[in-house]
Design an enzyme around this catalytic site. Structure first.
Site, PDB file in Angstrom:
ATOM      1  N   HIS A 196      -5.306   2.889  -1.008  1.00 59.91           N
ATOM      2  CA  HIS A 196      -5.377   2.670  -2.496  1.00 59.91           C
ATOM      3  C   HIS A 196      -6.926   2.411  -2.847  1.00 59.91           C
ATOM      4  O   HIS A 196      -7.079   0.917  -3.389  1.00 59.91           O
ATOM      5  CB  HIS A 196      -4.433   1.532  -2.891  1.00 59.91           C
ATOM      6  CG  HIS A 196      -3.164   2.128  -2.800  1.00 59.91           C
ATOM      7  ND1 HIS A 196      -1.958   1.327  -2.539  1.00 59.91           N
ATOM      8  CD2 HIS A 196      -2.567   3.512  -2.735  1.00 59.91           C
ATOM      9  CE1 HIS A 196      -0.841   2.146  -2.395  1.00 59.91           C
ATOM     10  NE2 HIS A 196      -0.998   3.307  -2.686  1.00 59.91           N
ATOM     11  N   CYS A 202       1.622   2.643  10.078  1.00 64.55           N
ATOM     12  CA  CYS A 202       1.219   1.487  10.753  1.00 64.55           C
ATOM     13  C   CYS A 202       2.354   1.225  11.684  1.00 64.55           C
ATOM     14  O   CYS A 202       3.598   1.228  11.245  1.00 64.55           O
ATOM     15  CB  CYS A 202       0.946   0.250   9.656  1.00 64.55           C
ATOM     16  SG  CYS A 202       0.686  -1.207  10.252  1.00 64.55           S
ATOM     17  N   GLU A 244       5.221   2.280   0.683  1.00 64.79           N
ATOM     18  CA  GLU A 244       5.852   1.872   1.933  1.00 64.79           C
ATOM     19  C   GLU A 244       7.676   1.630   1.635  1.00 64.79           C
ATOM     20  O   GLU A 244       8.336   1.765   2.659  1.00 64.79           O
ATOM     21  CB  GLU A 244       5.296   0.273   2.343  1.00 64.79           C
ATOM     22  CG  GLU A 244       5.990  -0.138   3.502  1.00 64.79           C
ATOM     23  CD  GLU A 244       5.192  -1.693   3.793  1.00 64.79           C
ATOM     24  OE1 GLU A 244       6.364  -2.429   3.951  1.00 64.79           O
ATOM     25  OE2 GLU A 244       4.367  -1.763   3.710  1.00 64.79           O
ATOM     26  N   THR A 294       5.775  -5.337   3.838  1.00 63.02           N
ATOM     27  CA  THR A 294       4.907  -5.877   4.814  1.00 63.02           C
ATOM     28  C   THR A 294       3.862  -6.735   3.972  1.00 63.02           C
ATOM     29  O   THR A 294       3.260  -7.747   4.703  1.00 63.02           O
ATOM     30  CB  THR A 294       4.412  -4.993   5.919  1.00 63.02           C
ATOM     31  OG1 THR A 294       3.567  -3.994   5.294  1.00 63.02           O
ATOM     32  CG2 THR A 294       5.422  -4.436   6.751  1.00 63.02           C
ATOM     33  N   CYS A 350       3.409  -8.753   7.083  1.00 62.94           N
ATOM     34  CA  CYS A 350       2.416  -8.701   8.184  1.00 62.94           C
ATOM     35  C   CYS A 350       1.324  -9.817   8.166  1.00 62.94           C
ATOM     36  O   CYS A 350       0.884 -10.255   7.026  1.00 62.94           O
ATOM     37  CB  CYS A 350       1.479  -7.341   7.916  1.00 62.94           C
ATOM     38  SG  CYS A 350       0.239  -7.166   8.982  1.00 62.94           S
ATOM     39  N   SER A 394      -4.494  -0.897  -6.093  1.00 60.05           N
ATOM     40  CA  SER A 394      -4.283  -1.623  -4.834  1.00 60.05           C
ATOM     41  C   SER A 394      -3.330  -2.812  -5.197  1.00 60.05           C
ATOM     42  O   SER A 394      -3.612  -3.831  -5.977  1.00 60.05           O
ATOM     43  CB  SER A 394      -5.532  -2.420  -4.149  1.00 60.05           C
ATOM     44  OG  SER A 394      -4.951  -3.301  -3.239  1.00 60.05           O
ATOM     45  N   SER A 395      -2.147  -3.013  -5.120  1.00 57.49           N
ATOM     46  CA  SER A 395      -1.170  -4.041  -5.136  1.00 57.49           C
ATOM     47  C   SER A 395      -1.307  -5.213  -4.508  1.00 57.49           C
ATOM     48  O   SER A 395      -1.632  -6.308  -5.242  1.00 57.49           O
ATOM     49  CB  SER A 395       0.251  -3.465  -4.952  1.00 57.49           C
ATOM     50  OG  SER A 395       0.851  -2.607  -5.344  1.00 57.49           O
ATOM     51  N   ASN A 396      -1.937  -5.112  -3.266  1.00 58.04           N
ATOM     52  CA  ASN A 396      -2.527  -6.031  -2.435  1.00 58.04           C
ATOM     53  C   ASN A 396      -3.762  -6.740  -3.136  1.00 58.04           C
ATOM     54  O   ASN A 396      -4.037  -8.071  -2.984  1.00 58.04           O
ATOM     55  CB  ASN A 396      -2.807  -5.503  -0.841  1.00 58.04           C
ATOM     56  CG  ASN A 396      -3.727  -6.552  -0.179  1.00 58.04           C
ATOM     57  OD1 ASN A 396      -4.789  -6.432   0.062  1.00 58.04           O
ATOM     58  ND2 ASN A 396      -2.872  -7.569   0.359  1.00 58.04           N
TER      59      ASN A 396
END
Length: 287
Positions: free
Chosen positions: A45, A102, A134, A170, A201, A229-231
């Site tokens: 992303h 992953c 995911e 994760t 994770c 990017s959500s992260n």
């Protein structure tokens, strides 16, 4: 003159590193033939990294385009993972798969599938972002029956007299996951089975504490992340909570001089989808 530090722990997680390595290795083997490689969805992303790989021959395709590829095509599955239906479609089209899912996600998919097929047939609940790649892969392990919740408000549709099995995307926060657990425990009927599985994770979740410390150590923080990017949004907010002079930018072209006024120390960090070279470009522009 600024003291500029790039956070050594920021950047790609190992799942993304592996996916990009596999893509580049395959593209290198194909470079003399002029043949490209397809990736099902953006490999990461981050639009700048996607563009870099596009220039090397990596073409991003949709699930709809997958069904129209010529037989014998090669498709890379990114780190986020895919539902079983994707593999079935590829097999029907005789499409070769390079599976870069992953390992953490693969194990999670297997656990969801096992819980879904268990004799008690619990309601499968996934704490995650609706529509995220995911999460789509996880829901696919349950033939579309899993219930996705983004927060406590999503728990209204559960039947608290039936068994429940809770999993997490994760990259979600431990704090949010614990909140979901507490709310289900508060509501569930006495004697009803409730199991939850911490599938977050740690390479991702442990970055939050580190980044808060990193943000406190600098006058200004520049957080580099792609808009998809959500992260990145989550980790940026962790930095912002500790340092109000934290700024979000996609690349060096978005850097503003007024952000740095009066600063002596500038910290540069990013998401698990942010390539190191982008952070280095931002550092280079500061001078």
């Amino acid at each position: 003159m600024y003291n500029v530090e790039i956070d050594p722990e920021s950047g790609f997680c190992f799942g993304v590193v592996t996916a990009i390595r596999k893509a580049e290795e395959h593209l290198h083997r194909l470079q003399d033939s002029g043949e490209g490689l397809c990736c099902l969805g953006d490999i990461v992303h981050n639009s700048d990294e996607v563009e870099r790989l596009r220039n090397k021959g990596l073409r991003t395709i949709t699930h709809e385009e997958l069904t129209h590829l010529p037989e014998g095509s090669t498709v890379l599955l990114r780190a986020h993972g895919e539902p079983p239906e994707t593999y079935r479609r590829a097999e029907e089209r005789r499409i070769r798969i390079i599976d870069a899912t992953c390992p953490v996600v693969l194990r999670l998919q297997q656990r969801v599938k096992e819980a879904y097929n268990s004799p008690s047939r619990p309601q499968i609940v996934i704490y995650g972002k609706n529509g995220h790649a995911e999460v789509n892969g996880l829901v696919g392990q349950t033939e579309g029956e899993a219930i996705v919740v983004e927060g406590p408000e999503g728990l209204e549709g559960l039947d608290y007299t039936r068994p429940i099995a809770l999993f997490s995307q994760t990259t979600k926060s431990l704090e949010g996951f614990r909140g979901i657990i507490a709310e289900i425990e508060r509501r569930i009927a006495a004697g009803t089975d409730f199991k939850y599985y911490d599938t977050i994770c740690r390479q991702v979740s442990n970055r939050a504490d580190h980044l808060r410390e990193f943000a406190r150590a600098h006058d200004v923080v520049l957080f580099v992340a792609g808009t998809k990017s959500s992260n990145g949004k989550v980790l940026f907010n962790h930095c912002l909570s500790e340092n109000p002079r934290t700024h979000l930018l996609s690349n060096a072209t978005e850097l503003r001089a007024d952000w740095l006024e009066g600063a002596k120390s500038v910290g540069i960090c990013g998401a698990t989808s942010t390539p190191r070279w982008l952070m280095e470009e931002v550092a280079g522009k500061i001078g």
